[in-house]
Design an enzyme around this catalytic site. Structure first.
Site, PDB file in Angstrom:
ATOM      1  N   LYS A 107       0.825  -1.201   0.000  1.00  0.00           N
ATOM      2  CA  LYS A 107       0.000   0.000   0.000  1.00  0.00           C
ATOM      3  C   LYS A 107       0.872   1.270   0.000  1.00  0.00           C
ATOM      4  O   LYS A 107       2.086   1.193   0.050  1.00  0.00           O
ATOM      5  CB  LYS A 107      -0.951  -0.042   1.195  1.00  0.00           C
ATOM      6  CG  LYS A 107      -1.876  -1.274   1.153  1.00  0.00           C
ATOM      7  CD  LYS A 107      -2.805  -1.237  -0.042  1.00  0.00           C
ATOM      8  CE  LYS A 107      -3.481  -2.489  -0.525  1.00  0.00           C
ATOM      9  NZ  LYS A 107      -3.896  -3.512   0.343  1.00  0.00           N
TER      10      LYS A 107
HETATM   11  C1  LIG Z   1      -4.959  -4.540   0.452  1.00  0.00           C
HETATM   12  C2  LIG Z   1      -6.400  -4.451   0.516  1.00  0.00           C
HETATM   13  C3  LIG Z   1      -7.134  -4.981   1.586  1.00  0.00           C
HETATM   14  C4  LIG Z   1      -6.528  -5.827   2.667  1.00  0.00           C
HETATM   15  O1  LIG Z   1      -5.501  -5.235   3.337  1.00  0.00           O
HETATM   16  P1  LIG Z   1      -4.637  -6.075   4.395  1.00  0.00           P
HETATM   17  O2  LIG Z   1      -4.098  -5.021   5.287  1.00  0.00           O
HETATM   18  O3  LIG Z   1      -3.595  -6.789   3.625  1.00  0.00           O
HETATM   19  O4  LIG Z   1      -5.543  -7.009   5.108  1.00  0.00           O
HETATM   20  C5  LIG Z   1      -8.493  -4.764   1.636  1.00  0.00           C
HETATM   21  N1  LIG Z   1      -9.115  -4.096   0.656  1.00  0.00           N
HETATM   22  C6  LIG Z   1      -8.460  -3.599  -0.408  1.00  0.00           C
HETATM   23  C7  LIG Z   1      -9.225  -2.839  -1.425  1.00  0.00           C
HETATM   24  C8  LIG Z   1      -7.085  -3.774  -0.521  1.00  0.00           C
HETATM   25  O5  LIG Z   1      -6.448  -3.291  -1.593  1.00  0.00           O
END
Ligand SMILES: *Cc1c(COP(=O)(O)O)cnc(C)c1O
Length: 430
Positions: A204
């Site tokens: 992210k």
């Molecule tokens: C990455 C992501 C998640 C999950 O995130 P984590 O922290 O890895 O559990 C949920 N929703 C979206 C849209 C994502 O891109």
């Protein structure tokens, strides 16, 4: 000149610079926690430390201030955050929750953990978020909530979907994992619904290793989120919680180490996003010569932060299938350092529409008897459910990550050259 996929020389072989957003500040923060000897300070009983240690609480304060919300609740992933949000919203077995088909799977599976029934609504063909008209068509007397996703880095259509939610008494849970720092009409993504969920995983915009944060302005929801995060069932009695609904908790606790790193990362968010935006602007200028490729549409009043750069690809105008176009591009460009085995970060479409996962098609989630789908026998999960999403998945969109902030203009020049080369040679690729 010959395309690399046909044996020609690739545009570039040296890997792109690694996507690394951590440095000296994070090293010092982690050392501070390790020196303290306490890597997590939670207690799973009603006690002052039910709410975590100093780094977790500082992150929550700083996050709430940054986003202008009353409450921020740190968790160990956005996955945990979405599950906790569904629980906090009071979803019960058989309740319907409207979700989108194009996202990371947890955006659609979170309701299942409380026996909720995910009901899929189609996406907007241009902005790729949930289509308000499609959401409206799926509302039934059993609908209780909607999980909206700020897909690819752009906020959902909050004015339209929030109005529907208000009219029908639905809770809006905003999955802002891909959009930290984005906004709509001046309001930050993540604060557009009743609860907003952020991710802090490595992929992210900013990260803490793993981690997530849920934000809300509602005191009752914040309280329920904190309870679900930390073994609610062991705490309700001493804390005097009267409503036992969904007060069966988890260990969704973020460590002090992750929180300390995330605090440094939050300070870098703006600069990292600015670099992404500058890279997108440079790429879009360079790729404008390719008429079959359309830059992403940004919703009026919106600020996009480009988790990926998703371009509409017109197969007919190109005279070349998207899959072949991408295959040829991949042969021209190298992977990223630290992720050498993944190939270059470019693909057709995004994930398969989520209702086509075996979980939904076979209606098997908990055990093998079909629960909770047995509570909604009339809801079907099959091909054709969201035609716009299926079209986009089938070749209508090309997504890439060349806007990552580790790339400099000289890297982007190689990307632009590769796109231009494949475009020019497309007739030789059929
Ligand atoms: C990455 C992501 C998640 C999950 O995130 P984590 O922290 O890895 O559990 C949920 N929703 C979206 C849209 C994502 O891109």
């Amino acid at each position: 000149m010959k395309a690399a996929i046909l044996g020609g020389k690739p545009v570039r072989e040296k890997p792109f610079p690694a996507y690394v957003t951590v440095g000296e500040e994070e090293k010092r923060a982690a050392a501070r926690v390790i020196d303290s000897g306490v890597l997590s300070r939670y207690l799973g009983v009603w006690h002052e430390q039910f709410l975590g240690g100093p780094e977790v609480r500082a992150l929550e304060r700083e996050w709430a201030e940054h986003y202008g919300v009353k409450y921020a609740v740190a968790v160990n992933s956005a996955t945990s955050g979405l599950i906790a949000a569904v629980g906090a919203a009071g979803i019960e077995p058989g309740d319907e929750v409207i979700v989108g088909p194009w996202s990371m799977c947890i955006s659609a599976t979170a309701p299942l953990f409380y026996g909720g029934i995910p009901v899929f609504a189609d996406v907007e063909p241009d902005c790729f978020c949930l289509d308000p008209a499609a959401v409206e068509r799926q509302i039934s007397p059993r609908t209780r909530a909607v999980i909206v996703v700020d897909l690819f880095g752009q906020p959902y259509d909050a004015p339209a979907i929030n109005a529907l939610a208000a009219k029908h008494g639905l809770t809006v849970i905003e999955d802002a994992a891909q959009a930290p720092g984005a906004s709509l009409n001046g309001r930050p993504a993540g604060t557009l619904g009743q609860m907003g969920v952020f991710s802090l995983n490595y992929h992210k915009h900013i990260h803490g290793g793993e981690g997530g944060v849920v934000v809300t302005d509602d005191e009752n929801l914040a309280e329920r989120l904190r309870l679900i995060r930390n073994h609610a069932e062991a705490v309700v009695e001493n804390k005097g919680v009267a409503d036992l609904g969904n007060m069966l908790g988890f260990n969704f606790r973020m460590t002090e180490l992750d929180a300390a790193v995330a605090r440094c990362q939050l300070l870098k968010l703006k600069a990292l996003n600015q670099k992404r935006l500058a890279n997108v602007a440079y790429l879009e200028k360079g790729l404008a010569e390719i008429p079959a490729l359309a830059r992403p549409r940004v919703r009026p009043g919106g600020e996009h932060v480009y988790y990926v750069h998703a371009c509409r690809y017109d197969e007919e105008a190109a005279g070349l299938p998207a899959a072949r176009f991408v295959e040829a591009l991949k042969a021209e460009l190298p992977p990223f350092e630290l992720r050498e085995k993944e190939g270059t970060k470019l693909g057709v479409g995004y994930v398969k529409p989520l209702y086509l996962l075996p979980l939904f098609r076979e209606r098997i989630a908990f055990g093998r008897q079909g629960w909770p789908f047995t509570l909604a026998p009339e809801r079907r999960y099959e091909k054709g459910l969201c035609p716009d999403c299926e079209k986009l998945y089938g070749g209508g969109v090309l997504t890439h990550e060349f806007m990552l902030p580790s790339l400099e203009q000289s890297d982007l020049d190689d990307v632009i050259e590769a796109f231009g080369k494949v475009w020019k040679l497309r007739a030789t690729l059929l």
